[in-house]
Design an enzyme around this catalytic site. Sequence first.
Site, PDB file in Angstrom:
ATOM      1  CB  SER A 158      39.467  34.707  33.734  1.00 20.88           C
ATOM      2  OG  SER A 158      39.125  33.336  33.588  1.00 20.88           O
ATOM      3  CE1 TYR A 171      34.526  35.573  36.227  1.00 15.46           C
ATOM      4  CE2 TYR A 171      35.436  34.036  34.628  1.00 15.46           C
ATOM      5  CZ  TYR A 171      35.577  34.795  35.778  1.00 15.46           C
ATOM      6  OH  TYR A 171      36.767  34.787  36.460  1.00 15.46           O
TER       7      TYR A 171
HETATM    8  C1  BGC Z   1      36.809  31.319  37.302  1.00 13.24           C
HETATM    9  C2  BGC Z   1      36.822  30.034  38.100  1.00 13.24           C
HETATM   10  C3  BGC Z   1      37.335  28.883  37.248  1.00 13.24           C
HETATM   11  C4  BGC Z   1      38.625  29.246  36.541  1.00 13.24           C
HETATM   12  C5  BGC Z   1      39.082  28.155  35.570  1.00 13.24           C
HETATM   13  C6  BGC Z   1      38.167  31.546  36.704  1.00 13.24           C
HETATM   14  O1  BGC Z   1      38.228  32.741  36.011  1.00 13.24           O
HETATM   15  O2  BGC Z   1      36.410  32.402  38.125  1.00 13.24           O
HETATM   16  O3  BGC Z   1      35.522  29.748  38.568  1.00 13.24           O
HETATM   17  O4  BGC Z   1      37.564  27.764  38.073  1.00 13.24           O
HETATM   18  O5  BGC Z   1      38.470  30.453  35.838  1.00 13.24           O
HETATM   19  O6  BGC Z   1      38.038  27.647  34.789  1.00 13.24           O
END
Ligand code: BGC
Length: 273
Positions: A158, A171
């Site tokens: 991410s 996360y």
């Molecule tokens: C998340 C999303 C978020 C995106 C940008 C992703 O890894 O799961 O919820 O919108 O990152 O912030």
Amino acid sequence: MYQKPNSRLINQTCIVTGASSGIGKEVAIAMGKDCANVIVNYLDDKETAEEIAHEITSMKYHGTAIAVQADVSKEDQVQAMFKTAKDKYGTVDILVANAGLQQDAAFHEMTLKQWQKVIDVNLTGQFLCAREAVREFLGRGMRPDVSHALGKIIHMSSVHQIIPWAKHANYAASKGAIVMLMESLAQEYGPQKIRVNSIAPGAIKTPINKEAWGTPEALKELNKLIPYNRIGQPSDIGSAAVWLATDESDYITGTTLFVDGGMTCYPGFTVNG
Ligand code: BGC
């Protein structure tokens, strides 16, 4: 309406975890369009996963697909999924370790359960799947008729592997850790010709972040974070994943490919700083 397929992944088998929705679903379909056999892994949405597998199979390109249930955070279930894949297709050539979730909370209110769940799925799940994939690649040896690489692993990371994220510490920590997992594997298994890379999606229109795009106002705010000024589509990630799995990217290993419309260019600094 599908376009005429490429056949870059012909006779290769790809496991996509968390493939019953969002990014995983489009990655699975994109792999199928490039003629791979696909394992559509799901946790609990059997019906949708089977529909996706059916959709891939009925495209009547070269590959077929099956839906396979497994909780990626459970060692025995991951091992059973790989066994099913091998029983059906003979081996596994590509892993897309995609399954992931969010359990958001202000840090001072975050429970151990919320922390643990996110680490279990997003990090330990990727460890378990990557380990099984490496074992399979090493055990079977090269298949020079299908790829220059012994096998390919793509970790779904991410933008939050580098962008800190308030109220999402679990996360962001899980995604920050994926970088070192991926790079360590690329370093360790490069000599055996296993390629290991990550994709770091930005804001992609999926159920995980519906709050961020579900109303016109929210979408307008979100777009302020994206220089390219549009939300990403799951297919943007699908095409990147397929490319990373083909020999077109044969010299790429240990790299994170950001697919984020420029989110990591910090557009806030256009007018400030
Ligand atoms: C998340 C999303 C978020 C995106 C940008 C992703 O890894 O799961 O919820 O919108 O990152 O912030």
